[in-house]
Design an enzyme around this catalytic site. Sequence first.
Site, PDB file in Angstrom:
ATOM      1  N   GLY A  14       0.845  -1.182   0.000  1.00 28.78           N
ATOM      2  CA  GLY A  14       0.000   0.000   0.000  1.00 28.78           C
ATOM      3  C   GLY A  14       0.881   1.232   0.000  1.00 28.78           C
ATOM      4  CE  LYS A 189       3.507   5.427  13.932  1.00 26.47           C
ATOM      5  NZ  LYS A 189       3.629   4.537  12.767  1.00 26.47           N
ATOM      6  CG  ASN A 193      -0.419   5.853  15.417  1.00 19.95           C
ATOM      7  OD1 ASN A 193      -0.572   6.728  14.574  1.00 19.95           O
ATOM      8  ND2 ASN A 193       0.313   4.777  15.197  1.00 19.95           N
ATOM      9  CB  SER A 260      -3.511   5.243   8.086  1.00 18.25           C
ATOM     10  OG  SER A 260      -3.211   4.943   9.441  1.00 18.25           O
TER      11      SER A 260
END
Length: 308
Positions: A14, A189, A193, A260
């Site tokens: 992707g 992270k 996120n 995303s």
Amino acid sequence: MNLDHPRIAIVGSGAVGCYYGGRLAQHGHEVHFLMRSDYEHVKQHGLKIRSLHGDFDLPQVLCHRSTAEIGECDLVIIAMKATANEALLSLLPPLLHSKTMILTLQNGLGSDDFLARHFGSAHVLGGLCFVCINRTAPGEIHHIAQGQIALGEHSGAPQVRTEVLAAELQRCGIQCKVEPSLIAARWKKLVWNIPFNGLSIAAGNKDTAAILADPILEKRVRDLMREIIETAGRLGHEIPLSLIDDMIERTRTMSAYKPSSLIDFLSGSEVELEAIWGEPVRQAKAAGIEMPRVERLYQELKARIAAR
């Protein structure tokens, strides 16, 4: 990593897989892409990468429909969604030899342990991508901002191969740093996120600019970030609270970026609900720590996804 003639496979071609694999191919590496939906287009037309670091085209791409067709590789980069990890049990074996490095660039918690459990911890590295990137059309990738990979070993401290791989990624135009602790880096992270991917869906399909334009949502972002940092600290992974302001200011530079998870939600694809929100809550609870703000968001996302 064999730097003379390494064979590299990208599993999950992707936006993320095509961008990082494309950079490696651009700099002379033999990169094999496992392609599904874009196979025919890329086979005929190659890849087009638009990037803030300079656009480039790959007119000829080594793309394949199966990993058996690719064969053994020195480095396997996994960039598919963590929701599809069970498929790796059949996808990976044809790609592996005794010294193959498996580098997962997946979000959240749990993927490193899953791979180590099935293929051996000695094979597994984790990479955290700090990047704004979208697939805009078949074979077309738009790299909007950032791009660094933070690299670590599942088995513990960095090894010689970790440093060698990081140096090679740097040579190929990919900013990379080696992390002393992979799990600590994963929690770091999550500080971005969990709130931004989560609120983009839970707050009604909002991009990052819309989230930060709403004082109530910005406060919720900050509260979530603080809870994640405090939980990580209690688990032994120290993260400075100053990261909150740093991440929010960097997010303002992304303009109207769609995370995303929001793209997955709007397209009807599976959202990485468990890896990003469920697993951190479960790991904290197993250590006797409650995460009420993250758990609330987790339940809101469950409801939104079910209603979709």
